[in-house]
Design a protein around this motif. Structure first.
Motif, short mmCIF file in Angstrom:
data_model
loop_
_atom_site.label_atom_id
_atom_site.label_comp_id
_atom_site.label_asym_id
_atom_site.label_seq_id
_atom_site.Cartn_x
_atom_site.Cartn_y
_atom_site.Cartn_z
N UNK A 40 -8.07 12.93 2.77
CA UNK A 40 -7.07 13.85 2.24
C UNK A 40 -5.86 13.18 1.64
N UNK A 41 -6.02 11.96 1.08
CA UNK A 41 -4.89 11.33 0.40
C UNK A 41 -4.52 12.17 -0.83
N UNK A 92 -10.22 2.35 3.61
CA UNK A 92 -9.30 3.47 3.37
C UNK A 92 -9.93 4.59 2.54
N UNK A 93 -10.53 4.25 1.40
CA UNK A 93 -11.23 5.23 0.58
C UNK A 93 -12.38 4.54 -0.15
N UNK A 94 -13.43 5.30 -0.44
CA UNK A 94 -14.55 4.74 -1.19
C UNK A 94 -14.46 5.00 -2.67
N UNK A 95 -13.36 5.62 -3.12
CA UNK A 95 -13.21 5.99 -4.52
C UNK A 95 -12.18 5.11 -5.22
N UNK A 98 0.87 -1.18 0.00
CA UNK A 98 0.00 0.00 0.00
C UNK A 98 0.91 1.24 0.00
N UNK A 99 0.61 2.19 -0.87
CA UNK A 99 1.55 3.28 -1.11
C UNK A 99 1.73 4.19 0.10
N UNK A 100 0.77 4.20 1.03
CA UNK A 100 0.85 5.08 2.19
C UNK A 100 1.51 4.42 3.40
N UNK A 101 1.86 3.15 3.31
CA UNK A 101 2.17 2.35 4.50
C UNK A 101 3.64 1.97 4.59
N UNK A 158 -8.66 6.76 -6.14
CA UNK A 158 -7.82 6.94 -4.95
C UNK A 158 -7.31 5.60 -4.45
N UNK A 159 -8.16 4.58 -4.47
CA UNK A 159 -7.72 3.24 -4.07
C UNK A 159 -6.58 2.74 -4.95
N UNK A 160 -6.63 3.08 -6.24
CA UNK A 160 -5.55 2.68 -7.15
C UNK A 160 -4.26 3.42 -6.79
#
Length: 475
Positions: A341-342, A299-302, A190-193, A305-307
């Protein structure tokens, strides 16, 4: 005014900074005292139990007073910037103790140690030892090096280490609930982790060692185990050769542990939407002692953004898994993680997260503003371009939304009878007991004769807050 949502055991704010305390084994006592403080997720608290077990074998006695300690360890979290800042502030508080006791050994363990490595020794002059999550067996040797006047670092990550042969001591002194680690590491990038970089690659424990640990816990009076992994649904352990190979997946493991005894309640954390299977859901449905509760981070419903987050599923896939849970386990509680706010998230994409919350109506949620972590894929690839005030506004909106649904879910339990495992007295009164329902809701009810902590009772729910059910024991 509704009370704020109380998170479940995956990240209990009330335990942050908790000091571990064990009964001393005088036969092994080497005269030195260990103070170990834990931050972050349940996996970190579980790791502190492993550390304590390793050092207890070397004769260390634990203390909850850091001023009397010979060795101080902080087991750290690196998932968010404020978690790391909390640790640095805590280290400053230990400076006075070090001045009074120059022989004091101060060490940093866990994810923050793994992320910063030897750089930590330069930044924090107080620190003598830096140890990553896969190197805890080396702690006695590292302490010896410090005793000889050296600084010591071991942050080597392993593809094999699971600490399967170490019987952890138990942080939780109630003797009722216990964490059991079933795997270590994470293969999801995961790109944020930071977790894949701080805990290494995924590897699963031998299911027989997991079963033996859980069986021993039950025999010693424990009545609930929580199986831990960064992604429990990807658990897989194979034995044998080629045609005779036998593979245990997570669904198999759940059943194996559930069959130990119907009075042993089984929970798990954390699931991943891309990996949770119908087979796992049917295993939960089949066994009454596998709790009807799943933590499924969205994490996100979009989908866009998930991609960007590299979550490897989209909005439709996540909804499919929610629909499967509702179909196979109709009474299942679902909690989640949400990041607002990602990088490059628009107002419309934020609204997709809000509508996802409307669709699922989560029982609980952990909600955070995006915090860029050095070394992650997101930090390398994307600009952290959402203004802080926009992040906060979006976070405020989803927190309010979640309070609404938490209260909705709790209200729906009024008039129902919940099977509750008594954990002890409530925080507010010794005239009330508290325990968790099958769906992981905290339940408060009057103390009475005929039942005590460690036993199950049926509680008729009479009222609720956003986080707590309140009722009375019934036959």
């Amino acid at each position: 005014m509704m009370d704020l949502l109380i998170p479940d055991k995956t990240h209990d704010e009330s335990r942050q900074g908790e000091a571990l305390m064990l009964n001393a084994e005088t036969a092994k006592n080497n005269g030195r005292k260990l103070y170990i403080e834990s931050y972050g997720c349940a996996m970190n608290f579980s790791d502190s139990e492993i550390v304590a077990s390793i050092l207890a074998e070397r004769g260390f006695e634990t203390t909850t007073d850091h001023t009397s300690a010979d060795v101080i360890f902080i087991n750290t979290c690196s998932i968010r910037e404020n978690a790391e800042q909390r640790v640095r502030n805590r280290l400053k508080e230990f400076t006075i103790t070090k001045v009074k006791n120059p022989g004091l050994v101060v060490g940093v363990l866990g994810c923050m140690a793994e992320r910063l490595k030897s750089k930590f020794l330069e930044e924090e002059k107080l620190v003598d030892v830096v140890v990553g999550p896969d190197a805890y067996r080396d702690l006695p040797n590292l302490i010896d090096k410090v005793d000889d006047g050296q600084k010591a670092v071991n942050v080597l990550l392993s593809r094999e280490e699971t600490y399967a042969d170490i019987s952890p001591v138990r942080l939780n002194s109630n003797g009722i609930n216990a964490f059991v680690s079933i795997m270590r590491g994470c293969d999801n990038m995961c790109s944020f982790c930071v977790v894949p970089f701080t805990r290494g690659r995924e590897r699963s424990r031998d299911p027989l060692s997991i079963e033996a640990e859980c069986r021993d816990l039950f025999d010693r009076g424990y009545r609930e185990v929580t199986l831990l992994g960064q992604n429990v649904d990807s658990y897989k352990y194979s034995t044998g050769e080629d045609d005779n190979k036998v593979t245990t997946n997570f669904a198999n493991l759940l059943e194996q542990i559930a069959l130990i005894n119907p009075d042993l309640r089984v929970r798990f954390s954390t699931s991943h939407p891309k990996d949770i299977t119908d087979e796992v859901l049917y295993a939960i449905n089949k066994h009454d002692n596998i709790c009807n509760y799943i933590h499924l981070p969205v994490q996100s419903g979009n989908s866009r953004v998930l991609e960007l987050m590299n979550r490897t599923y989209d909005r439709e896939w996540y909804i499919n898994r929610i629909d499967a849970i509702r179909r196979i386990i109709p009474d299942c509680a679902i909690s989640t993680d949400v990041i607002t706010g990602f990088c490059s998230e628009t107002d419309e994409e934020h609204k997709d997260t809000v509508t996802m919350m409307d669709y699922v109506k989560y029982d609980f949620a952990y909600m955070f503003k995006y915090s860029e972590r050095p070394g992650t894929l997101a930090a390398k690839r994307y600009a952290d371009d959402i203004p802080e005030e926009v992040k906060q506004k979006r976070l405020t909106e989803i927190v309010a939304k979640q309070q609404e649904y938490s209260f909705y879910r709790m209200q729906a339990r009024i008039g129902k009878v919940e099977r509750v495992l008594i954990e002890g007295f409530s925080k507010k009164s010794d005239k009330d007991y508290c325990g968790r329902s099958d769906q992981n809701a905290m339940v408060i009810f009057p103390v009475g004769e005929g039942y005590k902590p460690g036993e199950y009772v049926n509680v008729l729910v009479e009222r609720s807050t956003t986080a707590t059910l309140i009722g009375k024991v019934v036959d």
